[in-house]
Design a protein around this motif. Structure first.
Motif, PDB file in Angstrom:
ATOM      1  N   GLN A  64     -88.381   3.771  84.156  1.00  0.00           N
ATOM      2  CA  GLN A  64     -89.852   3.598  83.874  1.00  0.00           C
ATOM      3  C   GLN A  64     -90.413   4.745  82.844  1.00  0.00           C
ATOM      4  OE1 GLN A  64     -91.798   1.237  86.261  1.00  0.00           O
ATOM      5  NE2 GLN A  64     -89.866   0.572  85.764  1.00  0.00           N
ATOM      6  N   LEU A  66     -93.603   6.287  80.718  1.00  0.00           N
ATOM      7  CA  LEU A  66     -95.127   6.473  80.752  1.00  0.00           C
ATOM      8  C   LEU A  66     -96.184   5.690  79.660  1.00  0.00           C
ATOM      9  CD1 LEU A  66     -97.474   8.228  81.794  1.00  0.00           C
ATOM     10  CD2 LEU A  66     -97.431   9.845  79.830  1.00  0.00           C
ATOM     11  N   TYR A  91     -98.580   4.606  84.705  1.00  0.00           N
ATOM     12  CA  TYR A  91     -97.069   4.226  84.601  1.00  0.00           C
ATOM     13  C   TYR A  91     -96.708   2.827  85.211  1.00  0.00           C
ATOM     14  CZ  TYR A  91     -97.044   5.747  89.574  1.00  0.00           C
ATOM     15  OH  TYR A  91     -97.604   5.830  90.834  1.00  0.00           O
ATOM     16  N   ASN A 105     -92.120   8.603  91.427  1.00  0.00           N
ATOM     17  CA  ASN A 105     -92.554   8.451  90.050  1.00  0.00           C
ATOM     18  C   ASN A 105     -94.085   8.742  89.880  1.00  0.00           C
ATOM     19  OD1 ASN A 105     -90.316   6.990  89.639  1.00  0.00           O
ATOM     20  ND2 ASN A 105     -91.104   4.869  89.604  1.00  0.00           N
ATOM     21  N   PHE A 109     -94.536  11.396  86.712  1.00  0.00           N
ATOM     22  CA  PHE A 109     -95.399  11.215  85.857  1.00  0.00           C
ATOM     23  C   PHE A 109     -96.776  12.225  85.739  1.00  0.00           C
ATOM     24  CE2 PHE A 109     -93.161   7.093  85.635  1.00  0.00           C
ATOM     25  CZ  PHE A 109     -92.544   7.125  84.583  1.00  0.00           C
TER      26      PHE A 109
END
Length: 259
Positions: A64, A66, A91, A105, A109
């Protein structure tokens, strides 16, 4: 980054002041300068956080990245010398990092966005670029970054007319560019509706009334940006036509006010 920004700003200003560059070139160059600085900063910090916490992945193990949306004049590639850069952070999907001490996550982020804002507000009170994140869902009271699913849900369920107005200018500028375009494609029906109710027009009238009052109260009669007939009013009328007709006339789905 600061040295690079200074060097490029002088180059762009010199070409502008000596009439070697048209307005469009100056605006595009300033926008490209801000965009590449944002992109470099995000990439540098992302790699740094990955070294500490591992790679953020979704439930299927897909990495993943941004998504950074440029709003306002940055999104439209019409930045000027005194412009803030308006950014929204998203995200793609929930998950966690792959490191020995994994974090979600969301936490990864959020850390990344906080570090980015720190990087862009350099020591000694000197602003590298003035970054404004208040256009995000829920404004200052909302999370600094959210998942794409939560982001889309917000606009479909709670998005207001002024947020449709703001999203006209949205453009992915850093991180997962392809994911950013997919995200905006999913919001197209929110931004450009095919049909309107009277409540929408009431909201547009209220927006115009607030602009008029602000100009009157602040004595901005001769202000080239905020005064009557200034840049903000030109943008307002242009974007109003886009909101009213953009759903049925796709050529009006345009970020640049000059066009």
């Amino acid at each position: 980054l600061l040295q690079f920004k200074l060097y490029e700003s002088i180059r762009i200003a010199w070409r502008d002041l000596t009439d070697m560059a048209a307005l469009e070139e100056t605006l595009m160059d300033l926008s490209n300068l801000a965009e590449i600085c944002v992109r470099y900063g995000v990439d540098f910090l992302y790699k740094d956080l990955c070294r500490n916490f591992g790679l953020p992945v979704d439930s299927r193990g897909k990495p993943q990245q941004l998504i950074v949306l440029g709003m306002g004049k940055l999104g439209a590639r019409e930045l000027n010398f005194s412009s803030d850069i308006d950014l929204i952070f998203v995200y793609p999907r929930q998950g966690s990092t792959t490191g020995e001490n994994p974090i979600s996550n969301d936490e990864f982020f959020t850390r990344l966005c906080r570090e980015f804002l720190k990087l862009f507000t350099m020591a000694g009170g000197i602003n590298f670029f003035r970054v404004d994140t208040r256009l995000r869902p829920f404004g200052d009271s909302g999370p600094l970054v959210m998942s794409a699913a939560a982001f889309e849900d917000y606009y479909q369920a709670q998005g207001r007319e002024w947020e449709r107005y703001a999203m006209i200018k949205a453009r992915p500028v850093a991180g997962d560019i392809e994911g950013g375009y997919l995200l905006l494609k999913g919001l197209n029906s929110f931004i450009y509706r095919r049909y309107f109710d009277y409540g929408s027009f009431d909201s547009f009238r209220e927006m115009k009334h607030r602009i008029t009052l602000q100009v009157k109260n602040a004595k901005l009669k001769d202000n080239i940006k905020l005064g009557a007939g200034g840049i903000r009013e030109i943008e307002f009328f242009g974007q109003l036509f886009q909101l009213i007709r953009g759903g049925v006339e796709p050529e009006l789905q345009e970020q640049q006010i000059l066009k």
